[in-house]
Design a protein around this motif. Structure first.
Motif, PDB file in Angstrom:
ATOM      1  N   VAL A 179      72.303 -20.085  58.864  1.00  0.00           N
ATOM      2  CA  VAL A 179      73.220 -20.941  58.089  1.00  0.00           C
ATOM      3  C   VAL A 179      72.573 -22.283  57.757  1.00  0.00           C
ATOM      4  CG1 VAL A 179      75.390 -22.240  58.200  1.00  0.00           C
ATOM      5  CG2 VAL A 179      75.319 -19.840  58.935  1.00  0.00           C
ATOM      6  N   SER A 180      71.793 -22.790  58.675  1.00  0.00           N
ATOM      7  CA  SER A 180      71.175 -24.106  58.447  1.00  0.00           C
ATOM      8  C   SER A 180      70.209 -24.088  57.268  1.00  0.00           C
ATOM      9  CB  SER A 180      70.450 -24.574  59.712  1.00  0.00           C
ATOM     10  OG  SER A 180      69.453 -23.630  60.062  1.00  0.00           O
ATOM     11  N   SER A 181      69.756 -22.906  56.873  1.00  0.00           N
ATOM     12  CA  SER A 181      68.813 -22.825  55.755  1.00  0.00           C
ATOM     13  C   SER A 181      69.497 -22.562  54.418  1.00  0.00           C
ATOM     14  CB  SER A 181      67.791 -21.706  56.017  1.00  0.00           C
ATOM     15  OG  SER A 181      68.436 -20.446  56.024  1.00  0.00           O
ATOM     16  N   VAL A 182      70.814 -22.444  54.427  1.00  0.00           N
ATOM     17  CA  VAL A 182      71.542 -22.165  53.182  1.00  0.00           C
ATOM     18  C   VAL A 182      71.622 -23.427  52.328  1.00  0.00           C
ATOM     19  CG1 VAL A 182      73.783 -21.552  52.190  1.00  0.00           C
ATOM     20  CG2 VAL A 182      72.915 -20.309  54.191  1.00  0.00           C
ATOM     21  N   ASP A 183      71.233 -23.282  51.070  1.00  0.00           N
ATOM     22  CA  ASP A 183      71.391 -24.370  50.103  1.00  0.00           C
ATOM     23  C   ASP A 183      72.729 -24.146  49.399  1.00  0.00           C
ATOM     24  OD1 ASP A 183      71.418 -26.154  48.038  1.00  0.00           O
ATOM     25  OD2 ASP A 183      69.423 -25.630  47.262  1.00  0.00           O
ATOM     26  N   PHE A 184      73.725 -24.908  49.760  1.00  0.00           N
ATOM     27  CA  PHE A 184      75.072 -24.672  49.237  1.00  0.00           C
ATOM     28  C   PHE A 184      75.216 -25.047  47.762  1.00  0.00           C
ATOM     29  CE2 PHE A 184      75.852 -24.424  53.762  1.00  0.00           C
ATOM     30  CZ  PHE A 184      76.688 -23.322  53.828  1.00  0.00           C
ATOM     31  N   ASP A 185      74.185 -25.645  47.204  1.00  0.00           N
ATOM     32  CA  ASP A 185      74.197 -25.882  45.755  1.00  0.00           C
ATOM     33  C   ASP A 185      73.860 -24.607  44.985  1.00  0.00           C
ATOM     34  OD1 ASP A 185      74.874 -28.541  45.987  1.00  0.00           O
ATOM     35  OD2 ASP A 185      72.787 -29.199  46.105  1.00  0.00           O
ATOM     36  N   GLN A 186      73.316 -23.628  45.677  1.00  0.00           N
ATOM     37  CA  GLN A 186      72.882 -22.399  44.999  1.00  0.00           C
ATOM     38  C   GLN A 186      73.797 -21.201  45.282  1.00  0.00           C
ATOM     39  OE1 GLN A 186      68.580 -21.579  44.714  1.00  0.00           O
ATOM     40  NE2 GLN A 186      68.281 -23.306  46.112  1.00  0.00           N
ATOM     41  N   VAL A 187      74.820 -21.405  46.066  1.00  0.00           N
ATOM     42  CA  VAL A 187      75.770 -20.325  46.354  1.00  0.00           C
ATOM     43  C   VAL A 187      77.181 -20.812  46.059  1.00  0.00           C
ATOM     44  CG1 VAL A 187      74.299 -19.247  48.102  1.00  0.00           C
ATOM     45  CG2 VAL A 187      75.962 -21.008  48.789  1.00  0.00           C
ATOM     46  N   LEU A 188      78.115 -19.869  46.060  1.00  0.00           N
ATOM     47  CA  LEU A 188      79.495 -20.226  45.708  1.00  0.00           C
ATOM     48  C   LEU A 188      80.273 -20.803  46.888  1.00  0.00           C
ATOM     49  CD1 LEU A 188      80.329 -17.141  43.455  1.00  0.00           C
ATOM     50  CD2 LEU A 188      80.038 -19.502  42.720  1.00  0.00           C
ATOM     51  N   GLU A 189      79.803 -20.583  48.085  1.00  0.00           N
ATOM     52  CA  GLU A 189      80.491 -21.145  49.239  1.00  0.00           C
ATOM     53  C   GLU A 189      80.419 -22.666  49.191  1.00  0.00           C
ATOM     54  OE1 GLU A 189      78.810 -18.390  49.314  1.00  0.00           O
ATOM     55  OE2 GLU A 189      80.377 -17.030  50.045  1.00  0.00           O
ATOM     56  N   THR A 190      81.482 -23.291  49.672  1.00  0.00           N
ATOM     57  CA  THR A 190      81.595 -24.741  49.587  1.00  0.00           C
ATOM     58  C   THR A 190      80.719 -25.445  50.623  1.00  0.00           C
ATOM     59  OG1 THR A 190      83.861 -24.456  48.801  1.00  0.00           O
ATOM     60  CG2 THR A 190      83.248 -26.651  49.609  1.00  0.00           C
ATOM     61  N   SER A 191      80.755 -24.941  51.844  1.00  0.00           N
ATOM     62  CA  SER A 191      80.005 -25.590  52.922  1.00  0.00           C
ATOM     63  C   SER A 191      79.914 -24.633  54.104  1.00  0.00           C
ATOM     64  CB  SER A 191      80.707 -26.879  53.367  1.00  0.00           C
ATOM     65  OG  SER A 191      81.938 -26.560  54.021  1.00  0.00           O
ATOM     66  N   ALA A 192      79.189 -25.043  55.099  1.00  0.00           N
ATOM     67  CA  ALA A 192      79.078 -24.216  56.311  1.00  0.00           C
ATOM     68  C   ALA A 192      80.439 -24.033  56.978  1.00  0.00           C
ATOM     69  CB  ALA A 192      78.095 -24.859  57.288  1.00  0.00           C
ATOM     70  N   GLU A 193      81.302 -25.014  56.800  1.00  0.00           N
ATOM     71  CA  GLU A 193      82.616 -24.971  57.453  1.00  0.00           C
ATOM     72  C   GLU A 193      83.538 -23.909  56.840  1.00  0.00           C
ATOM     73  OE1 GLU A 193      81.067 -27.983  56.695  1.00  0.00           O
ATOM     74  OE2 GLU A 193      80.494 -27.996  58.820  1.00  0.00           O
ATOM     75  N   THR A 194      83.243 -23.472  55.624  1.00  0.00           N
ATOM     76  CA  THR A 194      84.130 -22.497  54.980  1.00  0.00           C
ATOM     77  C   THR A 194      83.569 -21.076  55.016  1.00  0.00           C
ATOM     78  OG1 THR A 194      83.174 -22.881  52.784  1.00  0.00           O
ATOM     79  CG2 THR A 194      85.050 -24.261  53.414  1.00  0.00           C
ATOM     80  N   LEU A 195      82.463 -20.881  55.693  1.00  0.00           N
ATOM     81  CA  LEU A 195      81.895 -19.532  55.764  1.00  0.00           C
ATOM     82  C   LEU A 195      82.782 -18.618  56.596  1.00  0.00           C
ATOM     83  CD1 LEU A 195      78.114 -20.351  56.373  1.00  0.00           C
ATOM     84  CD2 LEU A 195      79.183 -19.555  54.250  1.00  0.00           C
ATOM     85  N   ARG A 196      82.735 -17.346  56.275  1.00  0.00           N
ATOM     86  CA  ARG A 196      83.452 -16.340  57.063  1.00  0.00           C
ATOM     87  C   ARG A 196      82.431 -15.608  57.935  1.00  0.00           C
ATOM     88  NH1 ARG A 196      87.134 -11.402  54.508  1.00  0.00           N
ATOM     89  NH2 ARG A 196      87.371 -10.184  56.423  1.00  0.00           N
ATOM     90  N   PHE A 197      82.732 -15.507  59.208  1.00  0.00           N
ATOM     91  CA  PHE A 197      81.793 -14.880  60.140  1.00  0.00           C
ATOM     92  C   PHE A 197      82.322 -13.524  60.603  1.00  0.00           C
ATOM     93  CE2 PHE A 197      80.559 -19.271  60.229  1.00  0.00           C
ATOM     94  CZ  PHE A 197      79.195 -19.250  60.428  1.00  0.00           C
ATOM     95  N   SER A 198      81.384 -12.705  61.071  1.00  0.00           N
ATOM     96  CA  SER A 198      81.769 -11.427  61.665  1.00  0.00           C
ATOM     97  C   SER A 198      82.583 -11.684  62.935  1.00  0.00           C
ATOM     98  CB  SER A 198      80.523 -10.601  61.982  1.00  0.00           C
ATOM     99  OG  SER A 198      79.655 -11.321  62.847  1.00  0.00           O
TER     100      SER A 198
END
Lengths: 276, 75
Positions: B12-31
């Protein structure tokens, strides 16, 4: 000075209704002074002349032009969500509801497979979820209203009216007119609210009221499946039009009543699929 | 068209949220066990997701309906 009194026999008012396109038929048969109300565009036409060999001429008035519904919000069922407020934080009054008599209502349409046991509206006090065999409303976390209807691709109007003791839920569509009532604890739904994230659906015209709307009120708002203007309801507390107040673009859904706005998170987007 | 890529929670720390539709790490859905999450994008594959399997919308809905991603709730 003597006043000229109008009596019933002095005038008549005739109002015909239909779609805007069908006013062409009205133009061929109307009498001067008759009115035609276009139920789809909310325009009012007045016959300036009487139809005869030629069609009558009509004067047009934009009677309902201040209200139109063009947009809804779609969630893809993976993690899209509507957050009220952004970040889903805090415990204050997010829905505009201030007492134990209240109503919430909105329109929704599920796309694809109906998910089983998925909450699509969540608040501390109210949860509404899908089951493969119907909608289920929870109030105060324990009181269940199970309403047996749900079909993919159908726009439903859902409402929950609480008078401080009785909680009545409503599900309406073009083929459903159902309700269920339970006696539950009194509560004021504070805290954040969210739509989604595990339901592939559209949502429209989310409204809250500081009163327990009657069955008649609910039917009026349902309006035979076409959302209408809610501004005449004195207890309207919050109204999120799902794009119609925001130019049909962006990630903010403005509260018409000046309260907290909804934020579209994770790709939830404004769509043109609407109840009609 | 949206594409969905499952990643490890540790990424997750490597996700560039400018390049995906998710808003932020806080809004991700986890298994359910918290070890996986996913991000989605439209158009070109973001560089940090290259080489990973992209799922279609319907494929992702099928995946999320499984027990790995959805824990049963009371009726």
């Amino acid at each position: 000075m003597a006043l000229n009194k109008l009596h019933k026999k002095d005038f008549t008012i005739a109002v015909k209704t239909g779609t805007d396109a069908n006013k062409s038929k009205f133009k061929k048969e109307c009498v001067q002074g008759e009115l035609y109300f276009a139920t789809d565009t909310k325009k009012i036409y007045v016959a300036e002349t009487t139809a005869g060999a030629s069609d009558a001429t009509l004067a047009q008035f934009d009677g309902g032009a201040s209200f139109s519904n063009t947009y809804s919000v779609e969630t893809d069922g993976t993690n899209d969500q509507l957050q009220l407020p952004a970040g889903l934080s805090g415990s204050g009054n997010r829905l505009g509801i201030t007492g134990t008599s209240h109503t919430i209502c909105f329109w929704m349409k599920i796309t694809g497979t109906i998910p089983h046991r998925v909450n699509f509206f969540t608040n501390v006090s109210i949860q509404i979820r899908t089951r493969t065999d119907g909608f289920r409303f929870y109030t105060s976390g324990v009181n269940k209203h199970h309403i047996h209807t749900i079909t993919a691709g159908t726009w439903y109007f859902l409402a929950l009216s609480c008078d401080g003791t009785n909680h009545t839920s409503y599900v309406k569509s073009l083929s459903d007119d159902l309700s269920a009532t339970v006696v539950g604890n009194s509560f004021t739904p504070t805290g954040y609210a969210t739509f989604g994230p595990s339901c592939n659906a559209n949502y429209d015209e989310f409204a809250t009221f500081n009163s327990a709307l009657s069955a008649s009120d609910i039917s009026n708002i349902y309006n035979n499946g076409v959302p209408g203007d809610l501004s005449g309801y004195a207890t309207l507390a919050g109204h999120w039009r799902m794009g119609d107040s925001d130019g049909g673009t962006g990630t903010t859904i403005t509260d018409e009543m000046g309260g907290e706005d909804i934020t579209l998170a994770n790709g939830a987007f404004i769509d043109t699929d609407i109840p009609s | 068209m949206r594409n969905y890529v499952i990643i490890d929670a540790s990424e997750v720390s490597s996700v560039d949220f400018d390049q995906v539709l998710e808003t932020s790490a806080e809004t991700l859905r986890f298994s359910v066990d918290g070890t996986k999450t996913f991000v989605k994008f439209e158009g070109e594959t973001p560089s940090f997701l290259e080489g990973k399997t992209a799922n279609t919308h319907s494929e992702m809905l099928d995946i999320l309906a499984g027990e790995e991603w959805t824990s049963p709730i009371e009726p």
